[in-house]
Write an enzyme that holds these catalytic residues in place. Structure first.
Site, short mmCIF file in Angstrom:
data_model
loop_
_atom_site.label_atom_id
_atom_site.label_comp_id
_atom_site.label_asym_id
_atom_site.label_seq_id
_atom_site.Cartn_x
_atom_site.Cartn_y
_atom_site.Cartn_z
N LYS A 87 0.87 -1.20 0.00
CA LYS A 87 0.00 0.00 0.00
C LYS A 87 0.89 1.24 0.00
CE LYS A 87 -2.04 2.97 2.14
NZ LYS A 87 -1.96 4.42 1.85
N GLY A 90 2.37 3.93 13.49
CA GLY A 90 3.08 2.70 13.87
C GLY A 90 2.52 2.11 15.16
N GLU A 133 9.33 0.79 11.00
CA GLU A 133 10.41 1.77 10.82
C GLU A 133 9.75 3.14 10.91
OE1 GLU A 133 12.39 4.45 9.70
OE2 GLU A 133 12.58 3.67 7.66
N CYS A 175 13.39 10.12 7.61
CA CYS A 175 13.22 9.67 8.99
C CYS A 175 14.54 9.74 9.76
CB CYS A 175 12.64 8.27 9.03
SG CYS A 175 13.48 7.14 7.92
N GLU A 194 9.62 15.39 15.58
CA GLU A 194 10.04 15.22 14.19
C GLU A 194 9.29 16.25 13.33
OE1 GLU A 194 8.74 11.61 12.04
OE2 GLU A 194 10.81 11.41 11.38
P1 NDP Z 1 1.60 8.12 8.03
O1 NDP Z 1 2.38 7.37 9.01
O2 NDP Z 1 0.19 8.46 8.32
O3 NDP Z 1 1.59 7.36 6.61
C1 NDP Z 1 2.44 6.32 6.24
C2 NDP Z 1 1.63 5.27 5.48
O4 NDP Z 1 0.67 4.66 6.33
C3 NDP Z 1 0.83 5.83 4.32
O5 NDP Z 1 0.77 4.87 3.29
C4 NDP Z 1 -0.52 6.03 4.96
O6 NDP Z 1 -1.55 6.12 4.03
C5 NDP Z 1 -0.64 4.79 5.79
N1 NDP Z 1 -1.58 4.87 6.91
C6 NDP Z 1 -2.13 5.97 7.49
N2 NDP Z 1 -2.91 5.61 8.53
C7 NDP Z 1 -2.85 4.26 8.61
C8 NDP Z 1 -3.41 3.29 9.50
N3 NDP Z 1 -4.20 3.65 10.51
N4 NDP Z 1 -3.12 2.00 9.31
C9 NDP Z 1 -2.31 1.62 8.32
N5 NDP Z 1 -1.74 2.48 7.44
C10 NDP Z 1 -1.99 3.79 7.59
O7 NDP Z 1 2.38 9.42 7.67
P2 NDP Z 1 1.77 10.76 7.05
O8 NDP Z 1 1.96 10.68 5.60
O9 NDP Z 1 0.39 11.02 7.49
O10 NDP Z 1 2.72 11.83 7.70
C11 NDP Z 1 2.48 12.27 9.02
C12 NDP Z 1 3.78 12.55 9.71
O11 NDP Z 1 4.48 11.33 9.88
C13 NDP Z 1 4.73 13.41 8.92
O12 NDP Z 1 4.50 14.75 9.18
C14 NDP Z 1 6.06 12.97 9.39
O13 NDP Z 1 6.43 13.69 10.53
C15 NDP Z 1 5.85 11.55 9.77
N6 NDP Z 1 6.37 10.61 8.77
C16 NDP Z 1 7.48 9.92 9.09
C17 NDP Z 1 8.02 9.04 8.20
C18 NDP Z 1 9.24 8.31 8.55
O14 NDP Z 1 9.75 7.54 7.72
N7 NDP Z 1 9.75 8.47 9.73
C19 NDP Z 1 7.44 8.82 6.87
C20 NDP Z 1 6.23 9.57 6.64
C21 NDP Z 1 5.74 10.42 7.57
P3 NDP Z 1 -1.94 7.59 3.47
O15 NDP Z 1 -0.78 8.12 2.76
O16 NDP Z 1 -3.07 7.32 2.57
O17 NDP Z 1 -2.33 8.39 4.68
#
Ligand code: NDP
Length: 502
Positions: free
Chosen positions: A208, A265, A282, A316, A413
């Protein structure tokens, strides 16, 4: 034009987008060097990739994916619902039972090599598409994301027929069907990090991608098809967070792998608890990049810039907390400001661009809000003078000095091009400050002394520690964190363990 640098220390001068702002070299500039987007053909609509075919979502839902640098809609993409998750998991299960699970590792390897080669052959196409959908500079998608994605497939292809020699017992077994949810910051690379080890170990996958960056995962699905991968071995479900939640909660999944925010997570960990599904997470980070007084300043400054401004800071493991030894703090920050003034922000497809667009308005809002708290809590904000384009989502490179450990910008973050500068006097103080975080993904150290690097590495609570470099990745090297940065490792031999019943 939005003016970055307002509210900053010192006078704000003006320059054209992408222009050179370093006063020392004013008077000349780079000519535009845009990469052509003709190599990419983006369909007006995309379906879900299930059982080897693209098809609309059962419920007919779609959503737009947008170029964050221009706000132009690139395509409409199917939004997976629960029925689609059922279908994809069933396809992955059938492929696991009938084809991929029983297939000898040497045969699986051939498919992975084919995917790797196709990624290399279509590298420009992938790079342009990634920059269009994500906003990252073409220089990064071309030189980092795509080559590393191909390298992951090559690397794990090499393991597929050697699993019994990987140190997990004489006959390690795959887990079954893996549900994999990835973020938007490295869309193709994260897909490769998830798929390559899973497939090499004999699992089948339902992936996904993030809602804002589905296009390279869909192109990768096309490459899987091109490589002749049996139907159902890789399935790609585009959609929003609810599709991710349905996937990880699905009873037909044996293994969940997630990269993204710590908040999601934790939700996933709760949803998976007690189900027997194997889980790797992660998550976020707030890494310390530590500069000692004996570090070569020019190199350290390049490392600081690479640590926090690479990929607009949407990383990250970004070095978002600079810890600099007090005696050299002034010199380092001065040099850093001069270097920041030479960074070029603008068109992600221009080969000279250093800083591209922020991926989404939501992320821009988060960066803007957290940066405002930095000022409100008393830190000093500075950005080089640069103009931000009218359309799209942009944030100027920003540094905060006078930051204390209690400030939100030192603890949370931000996931944007924002650096918090703190100082220390002794190595012990540097370690204490670096470890003062709920995260533990990465750290950097800049010093001439090898013994100090080893001393530090034993004391820093971080999964990855770079010495005199930053943000270096290699498929043979394990990557992952401690504490709220998650658990499990991706990459290297360790990355196989997450996909084997060992
Ligand atoms: P998310 O953690 O929400 O998204 C990561 C993935 O998980 C996306 O594919 C998202 O789908 C999906 N997702 C969202 N909610 C759920 C759920 N309940 N169960 C399973 N999968 C889910 O990150 P965001 O894109 O919303 O970003 C939010 C914040 O997270 C950022 O501002 C940043 O600070 C942090 N972030 C950190 C990352 C890292 O690698 N450390 C990577 C990305 C974000 P969808 O995109 O459709 O919401």
């Amino acid at each position: 034009m939005t003016q970055a640098g307002e509210g900053a220390e010192g006078p704000v001068s003006r320059r054209e987008p992408g222009g050179h702002a370093d006063g020392l070299s004013a008077g000349w500039d780079y000519a535009p060097a845009p990469e052509s987007r003709d190599i990419v053909s983006i369909a007006p609509e995309y379906g879900l990739f299930v059982a080897g075919e693209f098809a609309p979502a059962a419920g007919g839902g779609t959503f737009s994916t947008v170029n964050p640098a221009t706000e132009e809609t690139l395509s409409r993409v199917a939004a997976a619902g629960p029925a689609d998750v059922d279908r994809a998991v069933a396809a992955a299960r059938a492929a696991y039972d009938q084809v991929w699970g029983p297939m000898p590792g040497a045969e699986r390897a051939k498919y992975l090599y084919r995917i790797a080669r196709a990624l290399q052959e279509r590298a420009r196409e992938f790079a342009v598409l990634e920059s269009l959908d994500n906003g990252k500079p073409i220089r990064e998608s071309r030189d980092v994301d795509v080559p590393l994605a191909a390298a992951h497939f090559f690397y794990y292809a090499g393991w597929a027929d050697k699993l019994e020699h990987a140190g997990f017992g004489p006959a390690p077994r795959p887990l079954g069907v893996a549900g994999q949810v990835i973020p938007w910051n490295f869309p193709l690379m994260m897909a490769a990090w998830k798929l390559a080890p899973a497939l090499a170990a004999g699992n089948t996958c339902v992936l996904k991608p993030a809602e804002t960056t589905p296009l390279t995962a869909l192109l990768l699905a096309e490459v899987c098809h091109q490589a002749g991968l049996p139907p159902g071995v890789v399935n790609v479900l585009t959609g929003a967070g609810d599709a991710g939640a349905a996937l990880v909660a699905h009873p037909g999944i044996d293994k969940v792998a997630f990269t993204g925010s710590t908040e999601v997570g934790k939700e996933i960990a709760r949803s998976v608890a007690g189900t027997g599904k194997k889980l790797t997470l992660e998550l976020g980070g707030k890494a310390a990049n530590i500069v000692f007084d004996d570090a070569p300043v020019e190199q350290a400054v390049e490392g600081i810039v690479n640590g926090i401004f690479f990929n607009q800071g949407h990383v990250c493991c970004a070095g978002s907390r600079l810890l600099v030894q007090e005696s050299v703090a002034g010199a380092v920050v001065d040099r850093l400001r001069r270097r920041l003034a030479s960074l070029r922000l603008g068109d992600p497809l221009d080969k000279n661009t250093d800083i591209g667009a922020v991926n989404s308005p939501e992320q821009l809002d988060k960066i803007t809000r957290l940066s405002a708290t930095g000022e409100a809590e008393g830190a000093r904000r500075w950005s080089p003078p640069c103009r931000l384009p009218d359309r799209g989502y942009w944030f100027a490179p920003t540094i905060f000095t006078g930051v204390s450990q209690s400030h939100r910008i030192a603890r949370e973050e931000i996931f944007g091009p924002v650096l918090s500068v703190l100082t220390f006097r002794t190595p012990e103080e540097a370690v204490a400050k670096a470890n003062n975080t709920p995260y533990g993904l990465s750290a950097g150290a800049w010093t001439e002394k090898g013994s100090r690097i080893l001393w530090l590495a034993q004391r820093l609570r971080a999964g990855v520690i770079w010495a005199n470099t930053y943000n270096r990745f290699d498929p043979a090297s394990p990557f992952g964190g401690y504490q709220e940065s998650g658990f499990g490792r991706e990459g290297g031999r360790h990355g196989l363990a997450a996909y084997l019943d060992a």
